[in-house]
Motif scaffolding. Sequence first.
Motif, PDB file in Angstrom:
ATOM      1  N   UNK A   1       0.819  -1.206   0.000  1.00 19.09           N
ATOM      2  CA  UNK A   1       0.000   0.000   0.000  1.00 19.09           C
ATOM      3  C   UNK A   1       0.857   1.262   0.000  1.00 19.09           C
ATOM      4  N   UNK A   2       2.051   1.189   0.565  1.00 23.82           N
ATOM      5  CA  UNK A   2       2.955   2.337   0.505  1.00 23.82           C
ATOM      6  C   UNK A   2       3.397   2.629  -0.929  1.00 23.82           C
ATOM      7  N   UNK A   3       3.452   1.601  -1.734  1.00 23.10           N
ATOM      8  CA  UNK A   3       3.856   1.777  -3.136  1.00 23.10           C
ATOM      9  C   UNK A   3       2.662   2.126  -4.027  1.00 23.10           C
ATOM     10  N   UNK A   4       1.556   1.417  -3.833  1.00 20.31           N
ATOM     11  CA  UNK A   4       0.411   1.566  -4.736  1.00 20.31           C
ATOM     12  C   UNK A   4      -0.638   2.547  -4.229  1.00 20.31           C
ATOM     13  N   UNK A   5      -0.618   2.838  -2.929  1.00 20.96           N
ATOM     14  CA  UNK A   5      -1.600   3.753  -2.366  1.00 20.96           C
ATOM     15  C   UNK A   5      -2.787   3.040  -1.759  1.00 20.96           C
TER      16      UNK A   5
ATOM     17  N   UNK B   1       0.933   6.504  -0.136  1.00 16.60           N
ATOM     18  CA  UNK B   1       1.962   7.152  -0.940  1.00 16.60           C
ATOM     19  C   UNK B   1       2.262   8.552  -0.396  1.00 16.60           C
ATOM     20  N   UNK B   2       3.298   9.182  -0.975  1.00 11.31           N
ATOM     21  CA  UNK B   2       3.661  10.533  -0.589  1.00 11.31           C
ATOM     22  C   UNK B   2       2.528  11.507  -0.898  1.00 11.31           C
ATOM     23  N   UNK B   3       1.869  11.327  -2.023  1.00  7.02           N
ATOM     24  CA  UNK B   3       0.751  12.206  -2.387  1.00  7.02           C
ATOM     25  C   UNK B   3      -0.405  12.049  -1.404  1.00  7.02           C
TER      26      UNK B   3
END
Length: 458
Positions: free
Chosen positions: A337-341, A418-420
Amino acid sequence: MNFPTVEFSWFGNGTIIALIAIVHVVISHGVAIGASTLMVTAEYHAFRKKNLKLDAFARNMAKWILIITTTAGAMTGVGIWFSTTVIQPDSIGSLLRIFFWAWVAEWAVFITEVVLLIIYYYTWDMYKETAKKMKHIRIGIALCIFSWITAAIITGVLAAKLTPGKWTETFSFWHAFFNPTYLPSLGFRTFLALLLAISLVSFFVKWLIKDNKLKEEIFRIFSIWAAISIPGILTTAIWYLQSIPQEAYDLVVYSTGMSEKMFDVINLTGLGVILLFIFWAAIKPKTMPLILSFIVLGASMGFIAEFEFVRESVRKPFIIYDYMYANGVLAKDAEKLNKEGVLTHSTFAETTSVTPDNMYEAGREVYKSQCLTCHTVDGWRSKRALSKRLDGWSEETIKGFIPTMHHVRPVMPPFVGTEKELEALSHYLYNVVNEETNTQQAKEEKEHDVRASAAHPQ
């Protein structure tokens, strides 16, 4: 979010579950298990001593146990199911998959318990004769056993949430059910049920029963069970604390919101009051003050509320230890989830991506998936109300804190996304907190103007 979210914005989602659960535990433990045991014991003593007044007291207890367990007990039991299903659907869904057959068995046992209670009460007059009285008492004993089995099954489910043991490796039902804290938790609940029943019933005995000889006989029975319960509670409590993870143990005092000194003073005072009550009931039951009975009732209710609150709180940041975080995110899915959101994997999110034009809306969706289970924007619990916790924080400060919050506060699950999505959540929290602050300030200014106008009318 695999399920729609429900928000009790001021009261708090967790508070809703806690209130229903505490009432249900008081009834399921104190009334169904504890009071039933006292009732059958009273009937047995009445049979042995041919004490018709004590027998009538036991019958009256049976009437109220029947009324309370089949109304408030049943409704709060369903209430727990309903509230947890809509507020923590991921958690309750996982528990249903793990413990499906245990819950089926619990339902069958509960139905049997209710049937036995109905039979026990409505056949009282049929077994008045001395030769038949023991048959009726045996029905009561069976009722007590089935009441206890109901708790024994549910305890396996509840204890597994904190100490799933080898289940996280094997996913075996038996490893989950007979987890490391199952036996100490079951023992603690059993003895606490008896003590809670003694405090509940004693208050009404002291208040309503005028016959001193009958009162003395009842208190003598209660003091015997209390003498068994107190050592049992202390022994199983120590056993339980030694069986939980160290991280959970370290949160016991913290989870109550009290200092260590206050925690010790309050709990030792409560224990001292209960011990005083027991000795008084055993030695001089006729002179037992009503106020002492009332204080013991409050202390017992406080102990059960504290136990349930601590049991739920020390699991943090998990809701199923080492498996699922408090917000429903599976620990094994965090990296993905950190990668894909989180938004792209949220079935019911109104916004599934973050753009410069939807920062507020996307941030709210992230808030619903990450924060809503434990926090409110505003509310009566200042520690959970973000308008109070983040008051005066800049958007950049909020953004910098969120990725490290689980290090600063171990009860917090790590942020997943994610960062966004982090930027969107920070943007939403900053704006909603300031909206709440501005609204509160405007309300206070308006109230001030109204008071000023009333004080100095033109």
